[in-house]
Design a protein around this motif. Structure first.
Motif, PDB file in Angstrom:
ATOM      1  N   ARG A 429     -43.625  60.711   4.899  1.00 26.52           N
ATOM      2  CA  ARG A 429     -42.248  60.419   4.504  1.00 26.52           C
ATOM      3  C   ARG A 429     -41.546  59.677   5.643  1.00 26.52           C
ATOM      4  O   ARG A 429     -40.939  60.294   6.528  1.00 26.52           O
ATOM      5  N   LEU A 432     -37.908  60.497   6.586  1.00 27.90           N
ATOM      6  CA  LEU A 432     -37.604  61.903   6.832  1.00 27.90           C
ATOM      7  C   LEU A 432     -36.964  62.073   8.206  1.00 27.90           C
ATOM      8  O   LEU A 432     -37.546  61.720   9.229  1.00 27.90           O
ATOM      9  N   LEU A 435     -37.079  68.117   8.682  1.00 27.10           N
ATOM     10  CA  LEU A 435     -37.927  68.931   7.826  1.00 27.10           C
ATOM     11  C   LEU A 435     -37.636  70.390   8.160  1.00 27.10           C
ATOM     12  O   LEU A 435     -37.701  70.785   9.323  1.00 27.10           O
ATOM     13  N   PRO A 456     -40.739  72.240  -2.895  1.00 25.34           N
ATOM     14  CA  PRO A 456     -40.247  71.259  -1.920  1.00 25.34           C
ATOM     15  C   PRO A 456     -39.201  70.349  -2.547  1.00 25.34           C
ATOM     16  O   PRO A 456     -39.349  69.935  -3.705  1.00 25.34           O
ATOM     17  N   ARG A 457     -38.138  70.029  -1.791  1.00 23.26           N
ATOM     18  CA  ARG A 457     -37.102  69.156  -2.346  1.00 23.26           C
ATOM     19  C   ARG A 457     -36.125  68.728  -1.245  1.00 23.26           C
ATOM     20  O   ARG A 457     -35.993  69.406  -0.218  1.00 23.26           O
ATOM     21  N   PRO A 458     -35.434  67.616  -1.485  1.00 23.48           N
ATOM     22  CA  PRO A 458     -34.378  67.217  -0.548  1.00 23.48           C
ATOM     23  C   PRO A 458     -33.233  68.222  -0.578  1.00 23.48           C
ATOM     24  O   PRO A 458     -32.938  68.825  -1.614  1.00 23.48           O
ATOM     25  N   THR A 459     -32.578  68.411   0.548  1.00 22.03           N
ATOM     26  CA  THR A 459     -31.424  69.297   0.634  1.00 22.03           C
ATOM     27  C   THR A 459     -30.333  68.607   1.439  1.00 22.03           C
ATOM     28  O   THR A 459     -30.537  67.522   1.969  1.00 22.03           O
ATOM     29  N   GLU A 503     -33.509  61.331   5.179  1.00 22.34           N
ATOM     30  CA  GLU A 503     -33.755  62.432   4.254  1.00 22.34           C
ATOM     31  C   GLU A 503     -33.830  63.761   4.996  1.00 22.34           C
ATOM     32  O   GLU A 503     -34.420  63.859   6.068  1.00 22.34           O
ATOM     33  N   PHE A 505     -35.337  67.422   4.209  1.00 21.94           N
ATOM     34  CA  PHE A 505     -36.311  67.884   3.215  1.00 21.94           C
ATOM     35  C   PHE A 505     -36.744  69.316   3.514  1.00 21.94           C
ATOM     36  O   PHE A 505     -37.043  69.675   4.656  1.00 21.94           O
ATOM     37  N   TYR A 506     -36.771  70.118   2.463  1.00 23.85           N
ATOM     38  CA  TYR A 506     -37.199  71.519   2.529  1.00 23.85           C
ATOM     39  C   TYR A 506     -38.630  71.625   2.022  1.00 23.85           C
ATOM     40  O   TYR A 506     -38.966  71.085   0.957  1.00 23.85           O
ATOM     41  N   ASP A 507     -39.482  72.333   2.775  1.00 24.85           N
ATOM     42  CA  ASP A 507     -40.874  72.478   2.364  1.00 24.85           C
ATOM     43  C   ASP A 507     -41.365  73.878   2.717  1.00 24.85           C
ATOM     44  O   ASP A 507     -41.288  74.294   3.882  1.00 24.85           O
TER      45      ASP A 507
END
Length: 631
Positions: A429, A432, A435, A456-459, A503, A505-507
């Protein structure tokens, strides 16, 4: 209106000298505000009291213990608001009231990273003007500047990492200017009226000799290309010995040289030599002192983007090498929690590039523990607490990795192979910026046995107790708002990232175990800081007229939260209101609103995925803010 120039004066126990310096700074005439900042580096002669009483318009920053003027000049750059920073010593003053205005005009060339302002050592030779351009109608450049008389671009200075603090005293200007030259920027010789330097008799000549020789050796180690490094160090050693014999202080010079070679061992992994072409150009500037810009223009590297300027990320990608990960941990009086976290970090495979620890006002043996049990860590000691935000900001700028895993002293990743997972996710990404991962935390006991932490999704935000930041993006965007001290810096930074096209991003592929210590935490104080900083962030980022409604809603929603916690919370709510009001002029001055469409796009992103819906904190001293609580 934001100031056009910031004048930063670092001082220690020179109250009478400082008085004249501040008067001359406040007298500068410029269309637009000139900000004057005084940094008191542990004075014991009433310096701060004098400034506060006599010059209330000056922004005063006081430190109880001395950190050294190199550290404090770096700090001054971080807290300054203007794009151009002027620096004078406390025993210097502007000779006329138009110097700042004249010097600002000399940043008309984009490649000018700093201006060496003319100055006179009044007590030595009042007729000799140093650092003066031989022709005001032409652009002349030089190798470096003198610390008591210069101006520089704040954004460039911060993105290059500022002065190298390991130098502590002397030689920082040349070290920075060579790094600036390799980035494609030059020092311009000025043509304004001179600064008058009344060299204070209160100077420690022995310390100047020691650090002068030590730092000459370190300069060669850090910058000289490998083919000439042995000859350069030999010449530096001989020149130091010869100078010592000539001035009658040979043993002091020998000790300084010895300290320099010992410091090379400590700095053995931090060598980043200049290219041979740039080093030759720098030496040419040193020899000739004044060179027309047009003569060297073609020899300058193209000024690089902020990203490539500050990290090895592009070089790593281009060469096929994996991204490097640094780990940063701020801590205050939680040595037992830190010990547990360090045990886990030693088991990571592959290991991180480095671990940075900031002991932020610790009095519980933390410093001794890190030195003895984690000697490979890079330790930063703040005698007086600067807050978690300031501690993290400093380590982000000092880190050498492309990615920085931010942890609390009581949190750690549970997967031993998390470094490899982190690198892989960032390589997949390119946009990103941050993270972040779910947490199993004692603050919310329901998370300890939870299995499903979502997809997983953007936050739109993250929590620093378990997040990885791309360092180049952090430096590009200016980093955290360090004046927040503690709380809400993540959300404010996430907003700027998203507006800039990056971005968050949550994972859940990595899990953070957060033991959430109650030591050094105060639930109501955290609430007040969070609410206050949320309000200030709204002032800085939200566009007009929406800022009026949203700021009011911020106050209302935080008051509702206080009501839910009981009468004791409600009666203390005005504490943060008063703090917020006091900061309004400062943060309006820093106001850089984004478009409403961008702000709305950020608001519409989901918040972090924990705690579980409907859960309540399990600890006695805890508070986690979610999007629902902050609006």
């Amino acid at each position: 209106m934001p100031p056009k120039a910031s004048i930063v004066i670092t001082t220690r126990n020179r109250r009478n000298d400082l008085d004249k310096a501040v008067v001359s700074a406040l007298a500068q005439k410029l269309e637009g505000e000139v900000e004057t900042i005084v940094i008191d580096d542990g004075s014991t002669d009433g310096t701060s009291e004098m400034i506060a009483a006599k010059f209330p318009q000056v922004k005063l920053h006081r430190f109880e213990t001395s950190e050294g003027y190199i550290v404090q000049r770096n700090y001054g750059a971080r807290v300054a608001s203007a794009p151009i920073i002027f620096s004078i010593d406390d025993d210097a003053c502007f000779s006329t009231n138009n110097i700042v205005a004249d010097v600002l005009k000399q940043f008309d060339l984009p490649a000018v990273g700093a201006v060496a302002i003319p100055f006179v050592n009044v007590c030595q030779n009042p007729d000799l003007i140093r650092q003066k351009s031989p022709d005001a109608s032409a652009k002349f450049v030089c190798s470096s500047y003198i610390g008591t008389a210069h101006a520089l671009r704040r954004d460039l200075f911060l993105r290059l990492g500022g002065y190298r603090e390991v130098l502590f005293h002397q030689g920082e200007e040349g070290d920075y200017c060579l790094r600036m030259l390799e980035a494609g920027y030059v020092v311009r010789l000025g043509w304004s009226d001179p600064i008058h330097h009344f060299e204070s008799p209160r100077r420690d000549c022995r310390r100047m000799d020691l650090y002068g020789r030590r730092n000459n050796v370190l300069f060669g180690w850090h910058h000289a290309p490998a083919p000439i490094l042995p000859a350069y160090l030999a010449a530096t050693t001989w020149n130091g010995l010869w100078h010592g014999m000539r001035v009658g202080r040979p043993w002091t010079m020998i000790e300084g040289l010895g300290r320099g070679y010992y410091a090379i061992w400590q700095e053995r992994n931090r060598r980043s030599p200049a290219s041979p072409a740039i080093f030759r150009l720098y030496r040419k500037l040193v020899r000739r002192r004044a060179v027309p810009y047009l003569e060297i223009e073609d020899r300058l590297p193209k000024a690089r983007s902020w990203t490539s300027l500050l990290t090895c990320e592009e070089r790593a990608i281009n060469s096929g090498m994996p991204l490097q990960v640094s780990i940063i941990i701020p801590t205050k009086n939680r040595v037992r929690d830190l010990e547990r976290t360090c045990r886990v970090l030693r088991r990571l495979s592959p290991p991180p590039l480095e671990i940075l620890v900031t002991a932020d006002g610790c009095t519980d043996g933390t410093v001794d523990f890190v030195k003895s049990e984690l000697p490979e860590a890079r330790l930063f000691v703040h005698q007086q607490s600067t807050g978690s935000v300031g501690a993290r900001d400093r380590m982000m700028r000092e880190a050498r990795g492309d990615l920085v895993l931010s942890l609390d002293d009581d949190s750690y990743p549970q997967e031993p192979d998390c470094i490899a997972k982190i690198v892989s996710l960032f390589e997949q990404r390119p946009q990103l910026a941050v993270l972040h991962f779910p947490q199993r935390t004692d603050e919310y006991p329901g998370t300890l046995d939870q299995l499903d932490f979502g997809l997983p999704r953007p936050t739109r935000s993250f929590i620093n107790a378990g997040a990885v930041l791309r360092r180049s993006t952090y430096l590009e965007l200016g980093g955290y708002e360090a004046s927040f001290f503690h709380a809400y810096e993540e959300t404010d930074y996430a907003l700027r990232c998203i507006v800039a096209g990056h971005e968050i991003f949550y994972d859940p592929s990595v899990m953070i175990r957060h033991h959430y210590s109650g030591v050094e935490r105060n639930e109501m104080r955290t609430h007040h800081r969070h609410a206050r900083n949320e309000f200030w962030s709204t002032l800085m980022r939200c566009p007009f007229p929406h800022v009026l409604l949203l700021a009011a809603y911020r106050i209302y929603s935080q008051f509702c939260y206080a009501c839910s916690r009981g009468a004791g919370w409600v009666v203390r709510e005005p504490i943060w209101w008063a703090q917020a009001v006091a900061g309004i002029p400062h943060y309006l001055g820093k106001r850089e609103p984004v478009s409403w469409s961008d702000y709305k796009r950020w608001l519409e992103l989901p918040e972090i995925s924990y705690p579980p819906v409907g859960s309540r904190p399990g600890g006695l001293d805890s508070q986690v803010y979610s999007a629902d609580e902050t609006g």
